[in-house]
Design a protein around this motif. Structure first.
Motif, mmCIF file in Angstrom:
data_model
loop_
_atom_site.group_PDB
_atom_site.id
_atom_site.type_symbol
_atom_site.label_atom_id
_atom_site.label_comp_id
_atom_site.label_asym_id
_atom_site.label_seq_id
_atom_site.Cartn_x
_atom_site.Cartn_y
_atom_site.Cartn_z
ATOM 1 N N ILE A 145 10.825 7.191 17.270
ATOM 2 C CA ILE A 145 11.241 7.289 15.866
ATOM 3 C C ILE A 145 10.071 7.817 15.048
ATOM 4 C CG2 ILE A 145 12.894 5.384 16.086
ATOM 5 C CD1 ILE A 145 10.815 3.810 14.213
ATOM 6 N N VAL A 146 10.402 8.577 14.011
ATOM 7 C CA VAL A 146 9.405 9.001 13.033
ATOM 8 C C VAL A 146 9.825 8.369 11.707
ATOM 9 C CG1 VAL A 146 8.317 10.941 11.859
ATOM 10 C CG2 VAL A 146 8.937 11.143 14.277
ATOM 11 N N PRO A 147 9.155 7.283 11.304
ATOM 12 C CA PRO A 147 9.571 6.506 10.137
ATOM 13 C C PRO A 147 8.813 6.850 8.869
ATOM 14 C CG PRO A 147 8.010 5.243 11.397
ATOM 15 C CD PRO A 147 8.109 6.606 12.077
ATOM 16 N N ASP A 148 8.287 8.079 8.772
ATOM 17 C CA ASP A 148 7.475 8.407 7.604
ATOM 18 C C ASP A 148 8.272 8.365 6.304
ATOM 19 O OD1 ASP A 148 8.934 10.651 8.348
ATOM 20 O OD2 ASP A 148 7.221 12.025 8.330
ATOM 21 N N ALA A 149 9.495 8.924 6.312
ATOM 22 C CA ALA A 149 10.324 8.887 5.107
ATOM 23 C C ALA A 149 10.745 7.453 4.785
ATOM 24 C CB ALA A 149 11.548 9.782 5.282
ATOM 25 N N PHE A 150 11.047 6.669 5.814
ATOM 26 C CA PHE A 150 11.401 5.258 5.622
ATOM 27 C C PHE A 150 10.240 4.524 4.942
ATOM 28 C CE2 PHE A 150 11.431 0.836 6.907
ATOM 29 C CZ PHE A 150 12.754 0.457 6.795
ATOM 30 N N ALA A 151 9.007 4.778 5.412
ATOM 31 C CA ALA A 151 7.831 4.126 4.831
ATOM 32 C C ALA A 151 7.694 4.481 3.353
ATOM 33 C CB ALA A 151 6.579 4.522 5.602
ATOM 34 N N ARG A 152 7.892 5.761 3.028
ATOM 35 C CA ARG A 152 7.759 6.190 1.627
ATOM 36 C C ARG A 152 8.855 5.569 0.769
ATOM 37 N NH1 ARG A 152 10.492 9.709 -1.148
ATOM 38 N NH2 ARG A 152 11.376 10.761 0.683
ATOM 39 N N ARG A 153 10.095 5.633 1.239
ATOM 40 C CA ARG A 153 11.221 5.174 0.425
ATOM 41 C C ARG A 153 11.213 3.665 0.211
ATOM 42 N NH1 ARG A 153 15.427 8.978 3.817
ATOM 43 N NH2 ARG A 153 14.860 10.971 2.824
ATOM 44 N N THR A 154 10.717 2.931 1.185
ATOM 45 C CA THR A 154 10.720 1.476 1.073
ATOM 46 C C THR A 154 9.391 0.925 0.571
ATOM 47 O OG1 THR A 154 10.043 1.270 3.401
ATOM 48 C CG2 THR A 154 12.411 1.217 2.932
ATOM 49 N N GLY A 155 8.360 1.770 0.467
ATOM 50 C CA GLY A 155 7.062 1.294 0.047
ATOM 51 C C GLY A 155 6.446 0.337 1.050
ATOM 52 N N THR A 156 6.591 0.655 2.335
ATOM 53 C CA THR A 156 6.063 -0.185 3.402
ATOM 54 C C THR A 156 5.132 0.627 4.298
ATOM 55 O OG1 THR A 156 7.919 0.289 4.882
ATOM 56 C CG2 THR A 156 8.146 -1.609 3.430
ATOM 57 N N VAL A 157 4.350 -0.067 5.085
ATOM 58 C CA VAL A 157 3.576 0.555 6.151
ATOM 59 C C VAL A 157 4.312 0.284 7.457
ATOM 60 C CG1 VAL A 157 1.375 0.570 7.396
ATOM 61 C CG2 VAL A 157 1.413 0.280 4.909
ATOM 62 N N VAL A 158 4.520 1.314 8.271
ATOM 63 C CA VAL A 158 5.274 1.161 9.515
ATOM 64 C C VAL A 158 4.366 1.464 10.698
ATOM 65 C CG1 VAL A 158 7.283 1.889 10.856
ATOM 66 C CG2 VAL A 158 7.423 1.788 8.355
ATOM 67 N N VAL A 159 4.430 0.604 11.701
ATOM 68 C CA VAL A 159 3.661 0.771 12.929
ATOM 69 C C VAL A 159 4.639 0.869 14.091
ATOM 70 C CG1 VAL A 159 1.912 -0.249 14.445
ATOM 71 C CG2 VAL A 159 1.802 -0.631 11.961
ATOM 72 N N THR A 160 4.482 1.873 14.956
ATOM 73 C CA THR A 160 5.295 1.982 16.163
ATOM 74 C C THR A 160 4.384 1.828 17.374
ATOM 75 O OG1 THR A 160 5.137 4.401 16.391
ATOM 76 C CG2 THR A 160 6.881 3.527 14.963
ATOM 77 N N VAL A 161 4.905 1.203 18.432
ATOM 78 C CA VAL A 161 4.049 0.694 19.508
ATOM 79 C C VAL A 161 4.528 1.166 20.878
ATOM 80 C CG1 VAL A 161 3.198 -1.420 20.616
ATOM 81 C CG2 VAL A 161 3.567 -1.373 18.131
#
Length: 536
Positions: A145-161
């Motif tokens: 997954i590429v959650p960059d837009a999700f991170a921006r829209r939700t104002g969160t930091v996302v880590v994938t492992v």
């Protein structure tokens, strides 16, 4: 396909190898938001249209040589600036139908993670989501997954492992039991996930994340990983909430120690190491390709009975020993269609009406198969394959999710959902097949409404884009610490106060998002809740 780096200077720095970085000096300037210091050294990420990303960050030492089948060890510090602009290696796995997985991976140096952060003041300390990928615990990677837009829209930091998979991640043998501190082996992949969470606790503040507001999330085997970590005492304090997407299958059961070590002995024989006295040393000398070739046909997953998982997750939920954190849990309305397609139509052998009763008997046995035939007649479905899929999805996912809701409600907030957009485009791996087979809201299909799946755009229509926007709001508000909410939409129900009521996620033309009280009946859970535990 990835967003461009802003400026040639940033690109040049991002391409530094760890070796070349040693010549870069140990005290780089700190005004550049793509330059971040971790407890192991400096990282150079990159700016994109959505924010900042840092890829391929090692969170544990390479599990190779003598460290194969050992608990993850802290990563060794590096000098200078390490480039973090490309994904790390995928863990050992076979080729698959997913985009980019046309070739197997034989690389054990794979314990990396990726961080996506919105632009803005890094000192803001945003909530964090740590995503654990699916793939049956034998395939996949954080980059799926590429959650960059999700991170921006939700104002969160996302880590994938990334975490160890298959035999590399879950082999249990008597020899490995003897090396384990708690005398129970086979949980290396799960311990990798906990090592990544400890890395997050130690370092995420440098990326603008709040170490005290971490949500663990995942889909399919990633969701199963979450429901396992919820029951693990050694994960206590590493997160404040969990999201389980299609992960409650099999009631999240782990292997028992004796079952796991018996399987491990069988695996060793298949891999060419039949002598129990020398099997472990023999296996550690085997190339990864040979380990991979031998792992097919075995059940790989966590093991109960030790410090990591003293009791089965279901028992931990019931006796109150599981983490008392908020959980968002759900499944998709047509989960089974992906699996039934792969078993029948995808093999060029669509299930016929004449074959249908026999297929049910082989799957469930004569007694239960007869009951399933009565409850899932072919006449009620578009095809025999779809009838078979409905039974399979209800048994494996829908009813197990509802059972998990009930079990978890005794120890904290539980918010229930069902993704029910039956017009959803098939996810990338099956998109071509979707031109001739109706997958509906099948397994994995909701992921593309939240993130770029395999980094690819999703062909959503206007109504589906509205639903995707609402789902991002639901997930985002939960990660921020509240009940799942979306503007102008019903709030996801808490199972402690509204047991059995589920948020159904649908497009406007299908009635829009709504609260449903009939999912147990819709998925015939009276049948599956009373079925033998090993049914199917």
């Amino acid at each position: 396909m990835w967003a461009a780096v802003s400026g040639s200077l940033a690109l040049a720095a991002a391409l530094l190898t760890p070796q070349a970085a040693q010549a870069a000096g140990s005290n780089p300037p700190t005004k550049d938001a793509t330059l971040v210091r971790t407890d192991a050294g400096w990282l150079r990420g990159e700016s994109t249209a959505e924010g900042r990303q840092f890829l391929g960050i090692p969170y544990a030492r390479r599990p190779v040589g003598a460290l194969r089948w050992k608990e993850p060890r802290p990563v060794k510090p590096w000098h200078g600036v390490r480039g973090a602009s490309s994904f790390g290696n995928r863990c050992v796995q076979s080729a698959s139908w997913d985009p980019g997985y046309e070739n197997p991976s034989h690389t054990e140096d794979c314990l990396d993670l990726n961080v996506y952060a919105p632009d803005g003041d890094p000192a803001r300390q945003r909530p964090v989501m740590v995503w654990l990928h699916g793939g049956g615990l034998t395939a996949g990677a954080g980059e799926d997954i590429v959650p960059d837009a999700f991170a921006r829209r939700t104002g969160t930091v996302v880590v994938t492992v990334n975490y160890r998979l298959g035999a590399m991640g879950f082999l249990a043998t008597e020899g490995l039991d003897g090396e384990a501190a708690d005398r129970v082996s086979g949980n290396y992949g799960m311990l990798d996930q906990q090592a990544a969470l400890r890395w997050v606790r130690a370092n995420i503040g440098s990326f603008g994340g709040d170490r005290h507001r971490v949500t663990i999330a995942g889909e399919s085997a990633g969701g199963r990983s979450v429901c396992t970590q919820l029951a693990s005492p050694t994960a206590d304090g590493l997160y404040r909430a969990g999201i389980v997407e299609s992960g409650a299958y099999g009631d999240c059961a782990a292997r028992e120690r004796q079952q796991a070590t018996t399987q491990g002995a069988e695996f060793a024989r298949k891999a060419g190491c039949p002598d129990a006295a020398t099997a472990l040393a023999c296996l550690r000398k085997k190339p990864a390709a040979e380990i991979l070739a031998a792992q097919a046909g075995f059940d790989w997953g966590p093991v109960a009975g030790g410090d990591f998982l003293p009791v089965q997750p279901e028992k931990a939920y019931e006796d109150g020993s599981a983490s008392r954190v908020p959980v968002l849990n759900g499944a998709n309305s047509d989960e089974g269609r992906l699996f039934a397609y792969g078993q029948f139509d995808g093999q060029g052998k669509p299930l016929t009406e004449e074959q249908y009763p026999g297929a049910l008997t082989r799957m469930y046995g004569a007694e239960l198969g007869a009951k399933v035939l009565k409850r899932y007649p072919v006449s009620g479905h578009a095809s025999p394959t779809h009838a078979y899929a409905a039974a399979q999805g209800d048994m494996m996912f829908a009813c197990t999710a509802l059972r998990m809701d009930r079990a978890l409600a005794g120890r904290g907030p539980v918010y229930a959902y069902e993704f029910a957009d039956r017009t959803s485009p098939p996810f990338a791996s099956i998109r071509e097949a979707g031109k001739t087979f109706d997958f509906g809201a099948t397994h994995v299909n909701e992921v593309q409404y939240l993130f770029k799946h395999f980094g690819l755009p999703t062909p959503l229509d206007a109504e589906q884009r509205d639903l995707a926007r609402q789902m991002v709001q639901y997930w985002g508000s939960f990660i921020h610490g509240g009940a799942p909410r979306a503007e102008g939409q019903p709030t996801a129900p808490d199972q402690r106060t509204r047991p059995g009521t589920v948020l159904s996620l649908r497009t406007a033309s299908a009635g829009g998002n709504a609260l449903s009280t009939t999912l147990g009946d819709d998925h015939r859970c009276d049948l599956w809740d009373s079925a033998p535990a090993d049914a199917g």
